[in-house]
Design an enzyme around this catalytic site. Structure first.
Site, PDB file in Angstrom:
ATOM      1  N   CYS A  69      75.252  19.634 104.738  1.00 17.81           N
ATOM      2  CA  CYS A  69      76.690  19.914 104.702  1.00 17.81           C
ATOM      3  C   CYS A  69      77.032  21.344 105.112  1.00 17.81           C
ATOM      4  CB  CYS A  69      77.234  19.651 103.303  1.00 17.81           C
ATOM      5  SG  CYS A  69      76.967  17.964 102.780  1.00 17.81           S
ATOM      6  N   HIS A 114      83.870  23.351 103.028  1.00 17.32           N
ATOM      7  CA  HIS A 114      83.296  22.013 103.146  1.00 17.32           C
ATOM      8  C   HIS A 114      83.999  21.128 102.113  1.00 17.32           C
ATOM      9  CE1 HIS A 114      80.792  18.601 102.985  1.00 17.32           C
ATOM     10  NE2 HIS A 114      80.128  18.953 101.896  1.00 17.32           N
ATOM     11  N   ASN A 153      83.973  13.010 101.892  1.00 17.21           N
ATOM     12  CA  ASN A 153      83.044  14.080 102.275  1.00 17.21           C
ATOM     13  C   ASN A 153      82.320  13.640 103.552  1.00 17.21           C
ATOM     14  OD1 ASN A 153      80.678  15.602 102.529  1.00 17.21           O
ATOM     15  ND2 ASN A 153      80.319  15.739 100.327  1.00 17.21           N
TER      16      ASN A 153
HETATM   17  O1  UT7 Z   1      78.325  17.389 100.223  1.00 15.20           O
HETATM   18  C1  UT7 Z   1      77.157  17.391  99.435  1.00 15.20           C
HETATM   19  C2  UT7 Z   1      77.456  18.049  98.191  1.00 15.20           C
HETATM   20  N1  UT7 Z   1      77.867  17.092  97.186  1.00 15.20           N
HETATM   21  C3  UT7 Z   1      78.736  17.459  96.246  1.00 15.20           C
HETATM   22  O2  UT7 Z   1      79.267  18.533  96.272  1.00 15.20           O
HETATM   23  C4  UT7 Z   1      78.995  16.510  95.095  1.00 15.20           C
HETATM   24  C5  UT7 Z   1      79.145  17.309  93.820  1.00 15.20           C
HETATM   25  N2  UT7 Z   1      79.251  16.486  92.622  1.00 15.20           N
HETATM   26  C6  UT7 Z   1      80.292  15.669  92.406  1.00 15.20           C
HETATM   27  O3  UT7 Z   1      81.156  15.551  93.230  1.00 15.20           O
HETATM   28  C7  UT7 Z   1      80.359  14.976  91.063  1.00 15.20           C
HETATM   29  O4  UT7 Z   1      79.313  15.432  90.245  1.00 15.20           O
HETATM   30  C8  UT7 Z   1      80.330  13.454  91.182  1.00 15.20           C
HETATM   31  C9  UT7 Z   1      81.635  12.957  91.801  1.00 15.20           C
HETATM   32  C10 UT7 Z   1      79.143  12.993  91.999  1.00 15.20           C
HETATM   33  C11 UT7 Z   1      80.195  12.814  89.800  1.00 15.20           C
HETATM   34  O5  UT7 Z   1      81.248  13.268  88.949  1.00 15.20           O
HETATM   35  P1  UT7 Z   1      80.934  13.826  87.512  1.00 15.20           P
HETATM   36  O6  UT7 Z   1      82.221  14.186  86.914  1.00 15.20           O
HETATM   37  O7  UT7 Z   1      79.886  14.904  87.631  1.00 15.20           O
HETATM   38  O8  UT7 Z   1      80.380  12.547  86.778  1.00 15.20           O
HETATM   39  P2  UT7 Z   1      78.976  12.340  86.053  1.00 15.20           P
HETATM   40  O9  UT7 Z   1      77.883  12.165  87.043  1.00 15.20           O
HETATM   41  O10 UT7 Z   1      78.805  13.373  84.989  1.00 15.20           O
HETATM   42  O11 UT7 Z   1      79.227  10.961  85.335  1.00 15.20           O
HETATM   43  C12 UT7 Z   1      80.184  10.822  84.274  1.00 15.20           C
HETATM   44  C13 UT7 Z   1      80.359   9.347  83.958  1.00 15.20           C
HETATM   45  C14 UT7 Z   1      79.044   8.603  83.790  1.00 15.20           C
HETATM   46  O12 UT7 Z   1      79.214   7.622  82.798  1.00 15.20           O
HETATM   47  P3  UT7 Z   1      78.685   7.859  81.309  1.00 15.20           P
HETATM   48  O13 UT7 Z   1      77.214   8.100  81.435  1.00 15.20           O
HETATM   49  O14 UT7 Z   1      79.438   9.061  80.813  1.00 15.20           O
HETATM   50  O15 UT7 Z   1      79.047   6.576  80.643  1.00 15.20           O
HETATM   51  C15 UT7 Z   1      78.854   7.919  85.124  1.00 15.20           C
HETATM   52  O16 UT7 Z   1      78.072   6.753  85.027  1.00 15.20           O
HETATM   53  O17 UT7 Z   1      81.048   8.714  85.052  1.00 15.20           O
HETATM   54  C16 UT7 Z   1      80.275   7.583  85.476  1.00 15.20           C
HETATM   55  N3  UT7 Z   1      80.497   7.402  86.901  1.00 15.20           N
HETATM   56  C17 UT7 Z   1      81.500   6.654  87.376  1.00 15.20           C
HETATM   57  N4  UT7 Z   1      82.455   5.934  86.758  1.00 15.20           N
HETATM   58  C18 UT7 Z   1      83.330   5.282  87.539  1.00 15.20           C
HETATM   59  C19 UT7 Z   1      79.794   7.946  87.935  1.00 15.20           C
HETATM   60  N5  UT7 Z   1      80.341   7.528  89.085  1.00 15.20           N
HETATM   61  C20 UT7 Z   1      81.386   6.726  88.765  1.00 15.20           C
HETATM   62  C21 UT7 Z   1      82.330   6.020  89.529  1.00 15.20           C
HETATM   63  N6  UT7 Z   1      83.287   5.309  88.874  1.00 15.20           N
HETATM   64  N7  UT7 Z   1      82.323   6.034  90.871  1.00 15.20           N
END
Ligand code: UT7
Length: 317
Positions: free
Chosen positions: A110, A244, A274
């Site tokens: 990225c 980005h 993204n």
């Molecule tokens: O370009 C490359 C660089 N990439 C990035 O910059 C991405 C950076 N990271 C992110 O954008 C975020 O960390 C994500 C969007 C990937 C994830 O968001 P988050 O707020 O960090 O969520 P998390 O991974 O901490 O998950 C929180 C909860 C989990 O459920 P539990 O364990 O709390 O029950 C996940 O299973 O959200 C759940 N979850 C979802 N729920 C509904 C994860 N993805 C989803 C989803 N829909 N799509």
């Protein structure tokens, strides 16, 4: 001598996939995706390769710059989702354009757009090139695991391109690399050697979201502040930060930590998701065509992602 931007272009495939569409594939919702990522919809390729999208963005950039394809001395492209390891995406674009210039790829995920600008600045400084096409082209839908709701909601397909010519408008850049596959990994097919004993990891994007998020916010803040400090500038001197487009919440956090209004950041992740190496040149093209960029404007372009790598550059429009 470095370079100036002569023109911009972009291309996204016509198919739009909404959050509602994705919630039919995995357990997610429009509300979750909008709140946590800031994406409403993304464009997804149904029949175009990364190189074909890059070629279309390149044509737009050539037209916008008024430069003929035969004038291009070099094509430099980036993609983490090209269909082949060889030929490279830049070679495929060279072939589609029907030109004979030098072509090569840079792999920095990225952050690649900034890595490409820095690389090409060296060619301009040595007088090796007069006109260059720089292209980020991604068909990330090819490397997304469509069963993984943690990643499939984030990414989109598309390409962005700029035409560069001789000038002094690329001012400086900073880079950080913390190599390793523990946080973001897109493994290739490891082959069928009967002698290799490691297991194949699924050849899709594997990402530890929260660690990536923290790396991203820290990188944007540190890299922008370093560039401003090194050039005795403040955020008031900057017309726009064009980051980005990875997650809107990353920008929300950075804007709070840097104490600068969010309007200073250009954001289009809501419509494209993204698009990795394509996201900054797509944003530049939109801004350019909307008339938001004026001669002499100072821009900061921060990027971060797989590698892990981060980069930011200071560019005069
Ligand atoms: O370009 C490359 C660089 N990439 C990035 O910059 C991405 C950076 N990271 C992110 O954008 C975020 O960390 C994500 C969007 C990937 C994830 O968001 P988050 O707020 O960090 O969520 P998390 O991974 O901490 O998950 C929180 C909860 C989990 O459920 P539990 O364990 O709390 O029950 C996940 O299973 O959200 C759940 N979850 C979802 N729920 C509904 C994860 N993805 C989803 C989803 N829909 N799509």
């Amino acid at each position: 001598m470095s370079f100036s931007v002569l023109g911009t272009g972009m291309y996204v495939p016509p198919k739009v996939v909404t959050n509602e569409d994705i919630s039919k594939l995995v357990d997610t919702s429009d509300e979750w995706i909008v709140q946590r990522v800031g994406v409403k919809e993304r464009h997804i390729s149904t029949n175009e390769t990364a190189a074909e999208m890059g070629y279309k963005a390149a044509l737009e950039a050539l037209e916008n710059s008024g430069v003929a394809k035969e004038e291009i001395d070099m094509i430099i492209a980036a993609s983490v989702s090209g269909e082949s390891i060889s030929p490279s995406v830049s070679c495929m674009i060279q072939n589609l354009l029907g030109v004979k210039c030098m072509a090569m790829d840079v792999n920095a995920a990225c952050s690649a757009f900034v890595f490409m600008l820095e690389t090409i600045a060296g060619y301009f400084a040595r007088g090796k090139v007069k006109k260059v096409l720089v292209i980020g082209a991604e068909r990330l839908s090819r490397v997304v695991d469509w069963d993984d709701r943690g990643t499939c909601v984030i990414f989109g397909d598309g390409a962005g391109a700029v035409v560069l010519g001789e000038g002094d408008n690329y001012i400086d850049a900073v880079f950080h690399v913390r190599g390793g596959s523990d946080i973001i990994d897109i493994p290739q097919f490891i082959g069928k050697s009967p002698f290799f004993e490691k297991e194949q990891k699924k050849p899709y994007i594997h990402m530890r979201g929260q660690e990536t998020f923290k790396f991203a916010v820290k990188s944007i803040c540190r890299d922008c502040k370093t560039l401003l400090k090194n050039h005795d500038l403040t955020f008031d001197d900057i017309a726009y930060i064009v980051p980005h487009q990875a997650n809107k919440r990353i920008i929300d956090f950075a804007s709070v930590m840097l104490k600068i209004p969010e309007e200073k950041f250009y954001l289009n992740i809501e419509r494209f998701g993204n698009t990795s190496s394509a996201s900054i040149p797509i944003a530049l093209d939109e801004m350019n065509r909307k008339g938001m960029l004026h001669k002499g404007d100072l821009l900061l372009l921060p990027a971060f992602g797989g590698g892990l790598a981060s980069a930011a550059c200071l560019l005069r429009w």
